[in-house]
Design a protein around this motif. Structure first.
Motif, PDB file in Angstrom:
ATOM      1  N   ILE A  14       0.814  -1.204   0.000  1.00  0.00           N
ATOM      2  CA  ILE A  14       0.000   0.000   0.000  1.00  0.00           C
ATOM      3  C   ILE A  14       0.850   1.258   0.000  1.00  0.00           C
ATOM      4  O   ILE A  14       0.368   2.335   0.232  1.00  0.00           O
ATOM      5  CB  ILE A  14      -0.999  -0.003   1.177  1.00  0.00           C
ATOM      6  CG1 ILE A  14      -0.289  -0.261   2.496  1.00  0.00           C
ATOM      7  CG2 ILE A  14      -2.111  -0.976   0.938  1.00  0.00           C
ATOM      8  CD1 ILE A  14      -1.198  -0.295   3.703  1.00  0.00           C
ATOM      9  N   ILE A  65       0.550  -0.278   7.418  1.00  0.00           N
ATOM     10  CA  ILE A  65      -0.699   0.442   7.120  1.00  0.00           C
ATOM     11  C   ILE A  65      -0.510   1.961   7.132  1.00  0.00           C
ATOM     12  O   ILE A  65      -1.363   2.707   6.658  1.00  0.00           O
ATOM     13  CB  ILE A  65      -1.840   0.008   8.071  1.00  0.00           C
ATOM     14  CG1 ILE A  65      -3.194   0.447   7.492  1.00  0.00           C
ATOM     15  CG2 ILE A  65      -1.610   0.531   9.481  1.00  0.00           C
ATOM     16  CD1 ILE A  65      -4.401  -0.166   8.157  1.00  0.00           C
ATOM     17  N   ALA A  68      -1.421   4.087   4.051  1.00  0.00           N
ATOM     18  CA  ALA A  68      -2.868   4.127   3.812  1.00  0.00           C
ATOM     19  C   ALA A  68      -3.549   5.103   4.767  1.00  0.00           C
ATOM     20  O   ALA A  68      -4.475   5.819   4.385  1.00  0.00           O
ATOM     21  CB  ALA A  68      -3.470   2.727   3.964  1.00  0.00           C
ATOM     22  N   VAL A  69      -3.080   5.156   6.009  1.00  0.00           N
ATOM     23  CA  VAL A  69      -3.644   6.094   6.990  1.00  0.00           C
ATOM     24  C   VAL A  69      -3.342   7.530   6.566  1.00  0.00           C
ATOM     25  O   VAL A  69      -4.204   8.410   6.633  1.00  0.00           O
ATOM     26  CB  VAL A  69      -3.119   5.796   8.414  1.00  0.00           C
ATOM     27  CG1 VAL A  69      -3.628   6.826   9.405  1.00  0.00           C
ATOM     28  CG2 VAL A  69      -3.528   4.392   8.851  1.00  0.00           C
ATOM     29  N   LYS A 121      -7.500  -1.922   6.278  1.00  0.00           N
ATOM     30  CA  LYS A 121      -7.622  -0.638   5.586  1.00  0.00           C
ATOM     31  C   LYS A 121      -9.048  -0.371   5.110  1.00  0.00           C
ATOM     32  O   LYS A 121      -9.598   0.700   5.359  1.00  0.00           O
ATOM     33  CB  LYS A 121      -6.640  -0.625   4.411  1.00  0.00           C
ATOM     34  CG  LYS A 121      -6.743   0.588   3.515  1.00  0.00           C
ATOM     35  CD  LYS A 121      -5.809   0.442   2.333  1.00  0.00           C
ATOM     36  CE  LYS A 121      -6.078   1.410   1.236  1.00  0.00           C
ATOM     37  NZ  LYS A 121      -7.299   1.182   0.494  1.00  0.00           N
ATOM     38  N   GLU A 125     -11.593   2.562   6.492  1.00  0.00           N
ATOM     39  CA  GLU A 125     -12.105   3.592   5.593  1.00  0.00           C
ATOM     40  C   GLU A 125     -13.634   3.626   5.612  1.00  0.00           C
ATOM     41  O   GLU A 125     -14.243   4.701   5.658  1.00  0.00           O
ATOM     42  CB  GLU A 125     -11.589   3.363   4.169  1.00  0.00           C
ATOM     43  CG  GLU A 125     -11.777   4.570   3.293  1.00  0.00           C
ATOM     44  CD  GLU A 125     -10.837   4.587   2.086  1.00  0.00           C
ATOM     45  OE1 GLU A 125     -10.910   5.584   1.342  1.00  0.00           O
ATOM     46  OE2 GLU A 125     -10.047   3.652   1.891  1.00  0.00           O
TER      47      GLU A 125
END
Length: 138
Positions: A14, A65, A68-69, A121, A125
């Motif tokens: 990601i 992650i 993505a955050v 993820k 979201e």
């Protein structure tokens, strides 16, 4: 050490979601309990959603992650993103009953409205979308 973990993880799938170096991060890290408490108390008067990312510098899944955050923080500009290192602020992690990392606690008006534990993820979201849209009718 963080670069060692990143190299062991191979950068992660990601990573393409990472903000460019010209993008300032919208995730506010907290390194003192007093500063965190002040921020949290101020947020209790707001109906704005806050996403608290509980992580640790040595946590591989947390590093995985992270891009993505950052992308979510850039996408959801109406959401407040905070980051707490559980080793730096164990009292805050204990207060939110964090038992695994990463843990994302979604808070509105000082109350937990949802939580995501682990590298999920899509689930994170969806929950951000759901709770940021729910505005009280007062």
């Amino acid at each position: 050490m963080g670069s060692l973990v990143s190299s062991l993880l191979g950068g992660g799938e990601i990573a393409e979601a990472a903000p460019s170096s010209s993008d300032p991060s919208r995730i506010m890290p907290f390194h003192s309990s007093a500063r965190w408490q002040l921020h949290f108390n101020n947020s209790k008067d707001s109906s704005q959603l806050m996403v608290i990312d509980f992580a640790a510098s040595w946590c591989g899944p947390c590093k995985f992650i992270e891009p993505a955050v950052h992308a979510m923080a850039s996408k959801f500009t109406d959401v407040d993103f905070a980051k707490i290192d559980v080793d730096e602020l164990p009292d805050v992690a204990q207060e939110f009953r964090v038992q695994a990392m990463p843990t994302f606690v979604l808070v509105k008006k000082g109350k937990e409205v949802d939580r995501v534990v682990g590298v999920k993820k899509d689930e994170l979201e969806k929950k951000i979308e759901k709770h940021r849209a729910l505005q009280p009718s007062s």
